[in-house]
Design an enzyme around this catalytic site. Structure first.
Site, PDB file in Angstrom:
ATOM      1  N   TYR A 101      -7.948   8.018  41.985  1.00 53.09           N
ATOM      2  CA  TYR A 101      -7.872   7.636  43.395  1.00 53.09           C
ATOM      3  C   TYR A 101      -8.726   8.583  44.240  1.00 53.09           C
ATOM      4  O   TYR A 101      -9.403   8.162  45.168  1.00 53.09           O
ATOM      5  CB  TYR A 101      -6.414   7.656  43.882  1.00 53.09           C
ATOM      6  N   ASN A 129      -4.655  -5.225  45.563  1.00 48.22           N
ATOM      7  CA  ASN A 129      -5.700  -6.023  44.933  1.00 48.22           C
ATOM      8  C   ASN A 129      -5.124  -7.392  44.552  1.00 48.22           C
ATOM      9  O   ASN A 129      -4.205  -7.469  43.751  1.00 48.22           O
ATOM     10  CB  ASN A 129      -6.210  -5.285  43.690  1.00 48.22           C
ATOM     11  N   CYS A 137      -7.983  -2.911  38.764  1.00 44.74           N
ATOM     12  CA  CYS A 137      -7.207  -1.826  39.357  1.00 44.74           C
ATOM     13  C   CYS A 137      -6.447  -1.024  38.301  1.00 44.74           C
ATOM     14  O   CYS A 137      -6.032   0.108  38.558  1.00 44.74           O
ATOM     15  CB  CYS A 137      -6.271  -2.353  40.437  1.00 44.74           C
ATOM     16  N   HIS A 138      -6.300  -1.592  37.094  1.00 40.54           N
ATOM     17  CA  HIS A 138      -5.628  -0.866  36.016  1.00 40.54           C
ATOM     18  C   HIS A 138      -6.454   0.333  35.537  1.00 40.54           C
ATOM     19  O   HIS A 138      -5.927   1.200  34.836  1.00 40.54           O
ATOM     20  CB  HIS A 138      -5.318  -1.808  34.837  1.00 40.54           C
ATOM     21  N   GLU A 164      -8.697  -2.170  26.205  1.00 42.70           N
ATOM     22  CA  GLU A 164     -10.084  -1.802  26.480  1.00 42.70           C
ATOM     23  C   GLU A 164     -10.532  -0.570  25.690  1.00 42.70           C
ATOM     24  O   GLU A 164     -11.665  -0.114  25.852  1.00 42.70           O
ATOM     25  CB  GLU A 164     -10.273  -1.564  27.984  1.00 42.70           C
TER      26      GLU A 164
END
Length: 180
Positions: A101, A129, A137-138, A164
């Site tokens: 962030y 989002n 956003c993850h 991922e």
């Protein structure tokens, strides 16, 4: 009118929303801010709409291990200029990577020609989002390495990051402070 489609992902059921031409929302069923600003609008299930079909195909590819380009979809998330800037920055986080962030706040300040930007303000925009997974956003974690703040729930964030190829053992859960 909001047009909806439903998608069964390996993580959880998803609800997709369209204005008839664009993808305006993608939520994990039951997540915080489910349907966002569209809640209360009249809806109709229309999975055959091109934007919703294309999104389902994109999700098929993503969950099959491919790296489809989010910008290949007709995205139209509704939000303030500030929120749209943050969502654009999320789209720039590479597949299989994470950022913080604070890093997003620094980049936001740079793009807005400001000396600083609040990481909390950025976190609020990330949390709202309306097109999760596709606008990733993850891929945002706390500066301390905490897996903080995911509207769909931390287990789903972990599942997406693991999918991922992110080594989630280097992060911790903020509420318990225990390693994953």
């Amino acid at each position: 009118m909001v047009y909806l489609s439903h998608y069964q992902s390996p993580v959880c059921p998803l609800t997709l929303a369209s204005d008839g031409e664009h993808l305006t929302g993608l939520w994990m069923d039951g997540q915080k801010y489910f349907l966002g600003s569209l809640a209360g609008c009249p809806t109709e299930d229309r999975p055959e709409l091109p934007a919703l079909r294309e999104t389902a195909a994109w999700l098929d590819r993503y969950f099959a291990g491919e790296r489809p380009d989010p910008l290949s979809l007709p995205l139209a998330p509704a939000g303030s200029g500030f929120r749209r800037l943050i969502w654009q920055l999320l789209l720039e986080i590479p597949y299989g990577s994470v950022t913080t962030y604070g890093a997003l706040a620094e980049e936001t300040a740079r793009r807005l020609s400001r000396p600083t930007m609040s990481a909390q303000a950025v976190g609020g925009a990330v949390g709202h989002n309306p097109i999760s997974i596709i606008i990733p956003c993850h891929r945002v974690v706390g500066a301390s390495g905490s897996l903080t703040g995911y509207a769909g729930g931390l287990e789903k964030k972990i599942a997406l990051l693991t999918h991922e190829g992110v080594d989630v053992t280097r992060f911790f859960r903020p509420k318990t402070g225990t390693a994953l």
